[in-house]
Motif scaffolding. Structure first.
Motif, PDB file in Angstrom:
ATOM      1  N   HIS A   1       3.981  16.113 -38.235  1.00 20.63           N
ATOM      2  CA  HIS A   1       3.308  15.124 -37.386  1.00 20.63           C
ATOM      3  C   HIS A   1       3.565  15.377 -35.904  1.00 20.63           C
ATOM      4  CE1 HIS A   1       1.418  12.659 -40.383  1.00 20.63           C
ATOM      5  NE2 HIS A   1       2.531  12.726 -41.112  1.00 20.63           N
ATOM      6  N   GLN A   2       4.748  15.862 -35.548  1.00 19.27           N
ATOM      7  CA  GLN A   2       5.013  16.221 -34.151  1.00 19.27           C
ATOM      8  C   GLN A   2       4.079  17.331 -33.693  1.00 19.27           C
ATOM      9  OE1 GLN A   2       9.212  17.063 -34.492  1.00 19.27           O
ATOM     10  NE2 GLN A   2       9.785  15.096 -33.600  1.00 19.27           N
ATOM     11  N   LEU A   3       3.852  18.299 -34.561  1.00 17.22           N
ATOM     12  CA  LEU A   3       2.931  19.395 -34.242  1.00 17.22           C
ATOM     13  C   LEU A   3       1.505  18.876 -34.085  1.00 17.22           C
ATOM     14  CD1 LEU A   3       2.559  22.407 -33.749  1.00 17.22           C
ATOM     15  CD2 LEU A   3       2.342  22.706 -36.213  1.00 17.22           C
ATOM     16  N   GLU A   4       1.121  17.934 -34.937  1.00 18.82           N
ATOM     17  CA  GLU A   4      -0.203  17.327 -34.827  1.00 18.82           C
ATOM     18  C   GLU A   4      -0.361  16.616 -33.486  1.00 18.82           C
ATOM     19  OE1 GLU A   4      -3.079  17.014 -37.129  1.00 18.82           O
ATOM     20  OE2 GLU A   4      -2.026  18.890 -37.588  1.00 18.82           O
ATOM     21  N   VAL A   5       0.643  15.852 -33.099  1.00 27.44           N
ATOM     22  CA  VAL A   5       0.599  15.133 -31.819  1.00 27.44           C
ATOM     23  C   VAL A   5       0.486  16.127 -30.678  1.00 27.44           C
ATOM     24  CG1 VAL A   5       1.952  13.704 -30.218  1.00 27.44           C
ATOM     25  CG2 VAL A   5       1.819  13.080 -32.640  1.00 27.44           C
ATOM     26  N   PHE A   6       1.324  17.147 -30.691  1.00 28.53           N
ATOM     27  CA  PHE A   6       1.311  18.146 -29.620  1.00 28.53           C
ATOM     28  C   PHE A   6      -0.031  18.878 -29.577  1.00 28.53           C
ATOM     29  CE2 PHE A   6       1.902  22.553 -28.241  1.00 28.53           C
ATOM     30  CZ  PHE A   6       2.330  22.331 -26.943  1.00 28.53           C
TER      31      PHE A   6
END
Length: 92
Positions: free
Chosen positions: A34-39
């Motif tokens: 999810h952090q990668l998705e946000v970024f």
């Protein structure tokens, strides 16, 4: 349902340390996703990042609950049983 497949991802008894490693690995993997998705979506100014940000918060809270249960097992010198089934469903 024909289009749903269940997979036993985690099954068995573990020491508290083993259970913590298994559970934290799963949770941290989802947090990184999810952090990668946000970024990624933030950099490209596409998509809604609210869902991923909400899931990160939920998963961080899950870590707190997991840690509490692990500490409870340690204090009582008990083992932990984990049962985790994943459902894979093909959507129309």
């Amino acid at each position: 349902m024909e289009n749903v497949t269940e997979i036993k991802l985690v099954k068995g008894e573990f020491t508290p340390d083993e259970a913590k490693e298994v559970l934290f690995s799963l949770v941290m993997s989802k947090i990184r996703f999810h952090q990668l998705e946000v970024f990624s979506n933030g950099e490209r100014n596409i998509g809604d990042i609210d869902y991923s940000e909400k899931r990160i918060t939920e998963l961080e809270n899950s870590k707190i609950v997991i840690d509490s249960k692990i500490n409870e097992a340690i204090s009582k010198m008990k083992r932990i049983r984990l049962n985790g089934t994943i459902e894979i469903e093909i959507l129309e």
